[in-house]
Scaffold this motif. Structure first.
Motif, mmCIF file in Angstrom:
data_model
loop_
_atom_site.group_PDB
_atom_site.id
_atom_site.type_symbol
_atom_site.label_atom_id
_atom_site.label_comp_id
_atom_site.label_asym_id
_atom_site.label_seq_id
_atom_site.Cartn_x
_atom_site.Cartn_y
_atom_site.Cartn_z
ATOM 1 N N GLU A 137 -21.512 5.325 17.103
ATOM 2 C CA GLU A 137 -20.450 5.028 16.143
ATOM 3 C C GLU A 137 -19.079 5.189 16.779
ATOM 4 O O GLU A 137 -18.838 6.133 17.535
ATOM 5 C CB GLU A 137 -20.522 5.962 14.941
ATOM 6 C CG GLU A 137 -19.425 5.703 13.903
ATOM 7 C CD GLU A 137 -19.278 6.814 12.873
ATOM 8 O OE1 GLU A 137 -18.912 6.508 11.731
ATOM 9 O OE2 GLU A 137 -19.520 7.996 13.231
ATOM 10 N N VAL A 138 -18.186 4.272 16.461
ATOM 11 C CA VAL A 138 -16.775 4.438 16.793
ATOM 12 C C VAL A 138 -15.948 4.268 15.522
ATOM 13 O O VAL A 138 -16.283 3.459 14.654
ATOM 14 C CB VAL A 138 -16.284 3.420 17.856
ATOM 15 C CG1 VAL A 138 -16.932 3.694 19.200
ATOM 16 C CG2 VAL A 138 -16.533 1.981 17.419
ATOM 17 N N LEU A 139 -14.897 5.058 15.408
ATOM 18 C CA LEU A 139 -13.855 4.792 14.426
ATOM 19 C C LEU A 139 -12.747 4.065 15.161
ATOM 20 O O LEU A 139 -12.251 4.552 16.185
ATOM 21 C CB LEU A 139 -13.319 6.090 13.820
ATOM 22 C CG LEU A 139 -14.283 6.929 12.982
ATOM 23 C CD1 LEU A 139 -13.562 8.135 12.398
ATOM 24 C CD2 LEU A 139 -14.938 6.116 11.879
ATOM 25 N N VAL A 140 -12.388 2.881 14.684
ATOM 26 C CA VAL A 140 -11.353 2.089 15.343
ATOM 27 C C VAL A 140 -10.223 1.805 14.362
ATOM 28 O O VAL A 140 -10.418 1.780 13.141
ATOM 29 C CB VAL A 140 -11.902 0.757 15.908
ATOM 30 C CG1 VAL A 140 -12.942 1.018 16.985
ATOM 31 C CG2 VAL A 140 -12.484 -0.110 14.801
ATOM 32 N N GLN A 141 -9.050 1.574 14.922
ATOM 33 C CA GLN A 141 -7.877 1.259 14.100
ATOM 34 C C GLN A 141 -7.555 -0.221 14.226
ATOM 35 O O GLN A 141 -7.359 -0.739 15.329
ATOM 36 C CB GLN A 141 -6.677 2.090 14.538
ATOM 37 C CG GLN A 141 -5.464 1.929 13.620
ATOM 38 C CD GLN A 141 -4.333 2.852 14.019
ATOM 39 O OE1 GLN A 141 -3.734 2.682 15.071
ATOM 40 N NE2 GLN A 141 -4.057 3.843 13.192
ATOM 41 N N LEU A 142 -7.515 -0.903 13.087
ATOM 42 C CA LEU A 142 -7.175 -2.315 13.053
ATOM 43 C C LEU A 142 -5.668 -2.496 13.220
ATOM 44 O O LEU A 142 -4.894 -1.549 13.101
ATOM 45 C CB LEU A 142 -7.632 -2.942 11.741
ATOM 46 C CG LEU A 142 -9.092 -2.719 11.330
ATOM 47 C CD1 LEU A 142 -9.396 -3.494 10.051
ATOM 48 C CD2 LEU A 142 -10.052 -3.111 12.440
ATOM 49 N N GLU A 143 -5.252 -3.727 13.503
ATOM 50 C CA GLU A 143 -3.829 -4.004 13.648
ATOM 51 C C GLU A 143 -3.062 -3.674 12.374
ATOM 52 O O GLU A 143 -1.880 -3.339 12.415
ATOM 53 C CB GLU A 143 -3.611 -5.480 14.014
ATOM 54 C CG GLU A 143 -4.016 -5.824 15.435
ATOM 55 C CD GLU A 143 -3.648 -7.251 15.788
ATOM 56 O OE1 GLU A 143 -2.952 -7.900 14.977
ATOM 57 O OE2 GLU A 143 -4.047 -7.716 16.866
ATOM 58 N N SER A 144 -3.725 -3.740 11.248
ATOM 59 C CA SER A 144 -3.102 -3.429 9.961
ATOM 60 C C SER A 144 -2.850 -1.941 9.776
ATOM 61 O O SER A 144 -2.161 -1.536 8.844
ATOM 62 C CB SER A 144 -4.001 -3.926 8.825
ATOM 63 O OG SER A 144 -5.254 -3.250 8.869
ATOM 64 N N GLY A 145 -3.446 -1.132 10.661
ATOM 65 C CA GLY A 145 -3.359 0.316 10.523
ATOM 66 C C GLY A 145 -4.561 0.924 9.833
ATOM 67 O O GLY A 145 -4.723 2.151 9.814
ATOM 68 N N ASP A 146 -5.433 0.077 9.269
ATOM 69 C CA ASP A 146 -6.632 0.567 8.601
ATOM 70 C C ASP A 146 -7.638 1.096 9.621
ATOM 71 O O ASP A 146 -7.754 0.570 10.733
ATOM 72 C CB ASP A 146 -7.277 -0.555 7.786
ATOM 73 C CG ASP A 146 -6.410 -1.011 6.642
ATOM 74 O OD1 ASP A 146 -6.416 -0.341 5.601
ATOM 75 O OD2 ASP A 146 -5.704 -2.038 6.800
#
Length: 262
Positions: A137-146
């Motif tokens: 699992e990875v937690l990633v940050q989208l360009e939107s900040g989400d």
């Protein structure tokens, strides 16, 4: 033009512009690919990593879950496969080991265009006679900040084994409490009408309910490669496609374009 008319026109244009900007900002899509890469060998056994990378590149994914990933094993000519493919596709690589193998490791790989906030590699249950399995699992940050959770896994392949049931139960127990919108992708070695898929569907929604066929790549007969998401109300499926390259792998790659609902 009178001042009142000019004022009203200016106000109208401003509102339209702000509305258009808000609409654009609300459309957040994530292109997700799952691909079993046959430990890098290709179906010709020649370790043509450019061939594998080309399948990934043509789909233009944001996130890739890869299965049958070797890390510096003798059979894979000491390649760190996920790093090699990350370099070729210009994506950030991450390897999660399921078991030591042939002088190196064997397990899951993730490629991402987004920054990784955190990661964890979860061991899945298996019978003593069967291969160990894992969920990366990875937690990633989208360009939107989400922030979203992305999980790649590869379940037990023995047809008569009950390990897959135990493995999907562990996946549910481990990941459904995540506070972030989540995507689960991988080679699950289970057909759509099987018990393991039914157990997953209690909490996850499949991206292609019609069940596109994914294996074998030269003439697909069954579906065993999936992309799931949760919660259902946080995602909309824009499209799902299958890419079958009979040389790159014995599995077809599956791409789903998902819209994050704000």
């Amino acid at each position: 033009m009178t001042k009142p008319v000019l004022f009203i026109l200016t106000l109208f244009l401003t509102i339209n512009t702000l509305t258009a900007q808000n609409t654009t900002e609300e459309v957040i899509t994530v292109r997700v690919l799952t691909f079993n890469i046959l430990h890098g060998a290709t179906t010709k056994g020649n370790f043509d990593l450019d061939k594998i990378a080309s399948v990934i590149q043509k789909t233009n994914p944001d996130l890739v879950a890869m299965q049958e990933v070797d890390f510096k094993t003798k059979r894979a000519h000491n390649y760190d496969l996920v790093t090699e493919l990350g370099w070729r596709t210009k994506m950030a690589p991450l390897f999660g080991i399921a078991m030591p193998y042939d002088g190196g490791g064997y397990g899951e790989g993730i490629l991402t265009k987004m920054p990784i906030l955190s990661s964890r590699n979860v061991t899945l249950p298996h019978s003593p006679e069967n291969e160990p399995r894992a969920a990366l699992e990875v937690l990633v940050q989208l360009e939107s900040g989400d922030t979203i959770s992305f999980i790649g896994t590869h379940l037990e392949h023995q047809e008569t084994s009950t390990d897959r049931i135990d493995q999907v139960k562990t996946i549910n127990e481990t990941f459904v409490s995540c506070k972030y919108p989540s995507i689960l992708a991988g080679d699950l070695n289970a057909t759509p009408d099987s018990e393991p898929i039914s157990i997953l569907k209690k909490y996850w929604t499949v991206s292609d309910p019609k069940g596109v066929l994914t294996y074998p790549s030269n003439d697909p007969e069954i579906k065993i490669d999936y992309i799931f998401f949760r919660p259902a109300e946080k995602w909309q499926v824009i499209e799902t496609k299958v890419f079958c390259d009979e040389i790159a792998s014995d599995h077809c790659a599956v791409l789903s374009v998902l819209k994050l609902v704000k």
